[in-house]
Design a protein around this motif. Structure first.
Motif, PDB file in Angstrom:
ATOM      1  N   ASN A 294       0.815  -1.214   0.000  1.00  0.00           N
ATOM      2  CA  ASN A 294       0.000   0.000   0.000  1.00  0.00           C
ATOM      3  C   ASN A 294       0.853   1.271   0.000  1.00  0.00           C
ATOM      4  O   ASN A 294       0.419   2.308  -0.491  1.00  0.00           O
ATOM      5  CB  ASN A 294      -0.937   0.003   1.208  1.00  0.00           C
ATOM      6  N   GLY A 299      -4.267   2.759  -1.713  1.00  0.00           N
ATOM      7  CA  GLY A 299      -5.688   2.614  -2.008  1.00  0.00           C
ATOM      8  C   GLY A 299      -6.056   1.456  -2.905  1.00  0.00           C
ATOM      9  O   GLY A 299      -7.239   1.267  -3.211  1.00  0.00           O
ATOM     10  N   TRP A 314     -10.790  -4.600   8.769  1.00  0.00           N
ATOM     11  CA  TRP A 314     -10.765  -3.234   9.304  1.00  0.00           C
ATOM     12  C   TRP A 314      -9.410  -2.581   9.030  1.00  0.00           C
ATOM     13  O   TRP A 314      -9.340  -1.418   8.624  1.00  0.00           O
ATOM     14  CB  TRP A 314     -11.021  -3.258  10.813  1.00  0.00           C
ATOM     15  N   ASN A 317      -9.103  -1.735   5.230  1.00  0.00           N
ATOM     16  CA  ASN A 317     -10.069  -0.728   4.778  1.00  0.00           C
ATOM     17  C   ASN A 317      -9.927   0.608   5.500  1.00  0.00           C
ATOM     18  O   ASN A 317      -9.960   1.666   4.867  1.00  0.00           O
ATOM     19  CB  ASN A 317     -11.497  -1.247   4.980  1.00  0.00           C
ATOM     20  N   GLU A 318      -9.757   0.558   6.822  1.00  0.00           N
ATOM     21  CA  GLU A 318      -9.787   1.783   7.618  1.00  0.00           C
ATOM     22  C   GLU A 318      -8.399   2.344   7.920  1.00  0.00           C
ATOM     23  O   GLU A 318      -8.152   3.536   7.784  1.00  0.00           O
ATOM     24  CB  GLU A 318     -10.549   1.536   8.929  1.00  0.00           C
ATOM     25  N   GLU A 319      -7.482   1.479   8.344  1.00  0.00           N
ATOM     26  CA  GLU A 319      -6.149   1.947   8.720  1.00  0.00           C
ATOM     27  C   GLU A 319      -5.307   2.269   7.486  1.00  0.00           C
ATOM     28  O   GLU A 319      -4.668   3.313   7.411  1.00  0.00           O
ATOM     29  CB  GLU A 319      -5.447   0.905   9.597  1.00  0.00           C
ATOM     30  N   LYS A 321      -6.553   2.552   4.423  1.00  0.00           N
ATOM     31  CA  LYS A 321      -7.369   3.268   3.435  1.00  0.00           C
ATOM     32  C   LYS A 321      -7.262   2.617   2.059  1.00  0.00           C
ATOM     33  O   LYS A 321      -7.300   3.286   1.014  1.00  0.00           O
ATOM     34  CB  LYS A 321      -6.981   4.747   3.350  1.00  0.00           C
ATOM     35  N   ARG A 323      -8.580  -1.229  -0.051  1.00  0.00           N
ATOM     36  CA  ARG A 323      -9.837  -1.982  -0.138  1.00  0.00           C
ATOM     37  C   ARG A 323      -9.551  -3.462   0.034  1.00  0.00           C
ATOM     38  O   ARG A 323      -8.702  -4.027  -0.664  1.00  0.00           O
ATOM     39  CB  ARG A 323     -10.535  -1.752  -1.478  1.00  0.00           C
TER      40      ARG A 323
END
Length: 507
Positions: A294, A299, A314, A317-319, A321, A323
């Motif tokens: 990443n 992304g 999580w 997706n969240e930390e 950013k 998919r």
């Protein structure tokens, strides 16, 4: 030849019993069978390259005891068919693919004799073209050609030459590390000062310690089980095996190593161990790989198998950013899904299974344990200049309190149909039970999130890819949660007389 050729197919590979020694297992992959497979592969690849006068095929093997005899039989069949054969002897599965895309070799096809982590008496074949590993249908086609057995020799013998290709492959990794670490103080030996412990499990991965890491200045004196030995006398060469992982973790702690590295037999899978002796495998390895990729491709989509954790989802997706695309079990499934997404315009640079199979777009989407480890080592060396460790990249990854897999055997003759019935009925139950929620966008089996009676977690019930088994994965965020979820599921499974529930009962 009166022989059941279809029994040799194992997804996109060929697997069989090559040696006696385990009760109830009869040899079905001997030199005669392998020679016929050699002719069939030549015939298949010749059809794909009909305008090519001479077909070039590279052949390698892992450390299995049956390897030399089977390799010799396969090579003889190729030479008699008219092929130009490159005998790569001891190699890794990823290296054999690389013979098809590396100049001046550029083989039209490549074959690796291996059965991965299976017992010593097993062996098999993995096939490649420059487009990648063969698909299930390709294997079925080759077996069909072997079964008909009407392939004829060209009348003109081919040639045979020996190539130390694992040395060529090692040098590619060495140059990658030199270039990307880019140490101003020590470009040629950027790993000077690092103590790295490699565990090859007596498979084919010992080269990585001496031909890659040591060349780059690393201290690999604490490495273990580097010598090829098809009896696998120390432990199963498998990053998913608990005994194997304990062995490398203990070695890292005993030697105060900066990193531990463990490969499976043919080096298409790997796991690592941090400087404290903690394993980085399964969800942690997926998270670390995703974090590294990443940084280079922010992304982008990460494709994983179906049993990855909610915490990993999580994290991606969240930390990060990015998919997370949770797909099906099977390394070819996740690889092909990532390729499909890219073709549709959705950027995906990493396809990875919790088993340790990891394929990167930058590396032909080839599942290559040594390449993944190389990426980790580069990042480790870069972080060291800032006083950070690899694990700093995944320090925010949520870790479940408990996680366990149960393998429930199916006794029914048509095990696939029976297993699918069980999964379907469990799905109907989950849709109607309070505190249970069917996971959206699920591609395999039935996955259910649970939040009831103080228990928070999830379970996945799916049908095994090849065996009469329905694996049940349960994960809980609280102590005792796996037991509570298993208890609830046992009462459901008891309605099916063709299930062997001992693994659940004896939990």
């Amino acid at each position: 030849m009166d022989f059941n050729w279809k029994q040799l197919q194992n997804g996109s590979d060929i697997r069989g019993v090559a040696l006696t020694g385990i009760a109830g297992q009869e040899v079905n992959l001997d030199t005669n069978i392998v020679a016929q497979l050699g002719k069939a592969f030549y015939h298949w690849i010749k059809q794909k390259n009909s305008d090519t006068k001479t077909i070039k095929v590279a052949v390698g093997m892992d450390s299995r005891l049956s390897g030399p005899d089977l390799k010799a039989a396969f090579i003889e069949a190729l030479v008699n068919s008219g092929a130009e054969v490159l005998d790569c002897d001891m190699a890794s599965t990823p290296a054999m693919f690389m013979t098809t895309v590396t100049e001046p070799y550029l083989a039209h096809g490549a074959v690796m004799l291996t059965a991965s982590h299976l017992p010593f008496n097993r062996n098999g074949l993995k096939f490649f073209t420059p487009q990648g590993g063969l698909e299930k249908q390709d294997i079925a086609d080759i077996l069909a050609i072997a079964e008909v057995g009407n392939t004829t020799d060209s009348g003109k013998k081919g040639t045979l030459s020996e190539v130390d290709f694992i040395d060529v492959y090692s040098k590619l990794l060495v140059e990658k590390i030199r270039k990307e670490v880019n140490s101003k103080e020590n470009y040629d030996k950027p790993l000077t000062g690092f103590k790295l412990t490699v565990d090859a499990g007596n498979g084919a991965g010992g080269f990585y310690a001496h031909r890659v890491l040591e060349v780059l200045g690393a201290n690999v004196s604490s490495s273990q089980f580097l010598e090829p030995d098809g009896r696998f006398p120390n432990h199963v060469p498998n990053p998913e095996d608990g005994i194997a992982m304990k062995s490398i973790c203990d070695a890292v702690k005993a030697n105060n190593s900066d990193l531990g590295i463990i490969f499976d037999t043919d080096v298409d899978r790997a796991a690592i161990v941090d400087e404290k002796g903690n394993p980085i495998n399964r969800n942690e390895l997926v998270a670390l790989s995703a974090a590294i990729v990443n940084e280079e491709h922010p992304g982008a989509t990460v494709v994983t198998d179906s049993i990855t954790s909610d915490g990993l989802a999580w994290f991606i997706n969240e930390e990060l950013k990015a998919r997370h695309h949770r797909f099906k079990r099977g390394y070819k499934n996740v690889i092909n899904e990532a390729i499909r997404l890219n073709e549709q315009g959705e950027e995906s640079w990493l396809a990875i299974e919790t088993s340790g199979h990891a394929a990167l777009k930058e590396n032909y989407f080839l599942d290559d344990g040594a390449y993944l480890v190389t990426k980790c080592i580069i990042k480790m060396a870069q972080l060291k200049t800032d006083g950070k460790s690899l694990t700093s990249l995944i320090e925010k990854l949520p870790v479940p309190a408990e996680s366990k897999e149960f393998r429930i055997n199916i006794k029914a003759a048509d095990f696939k149909a029976y297993g699918e019935k069980v999964i379907s009925e469990l799905g109907h139950l989950a849709a109607s039970r309070n505190g249970w929620e069917l996971a959206p966008n699920n591609y395999e089996g039935v996955r259910v999130s649970i939040s009831t009676n103080g228990t928070k977690g999830w379970f996945l019930l799916r049908l095994s890819l090849h065996d009469p088994v329905i694996p049940l994965n349960i994960e809980s965020d609280n102590e005792g949660g796996v037991e509570q979820i298993a208890c609830q599921l046992l009462s459901f499974f008891e309605n099916f007389s063709e299930l062997d529930l001992q693994s659940l009962i004896n939990r």
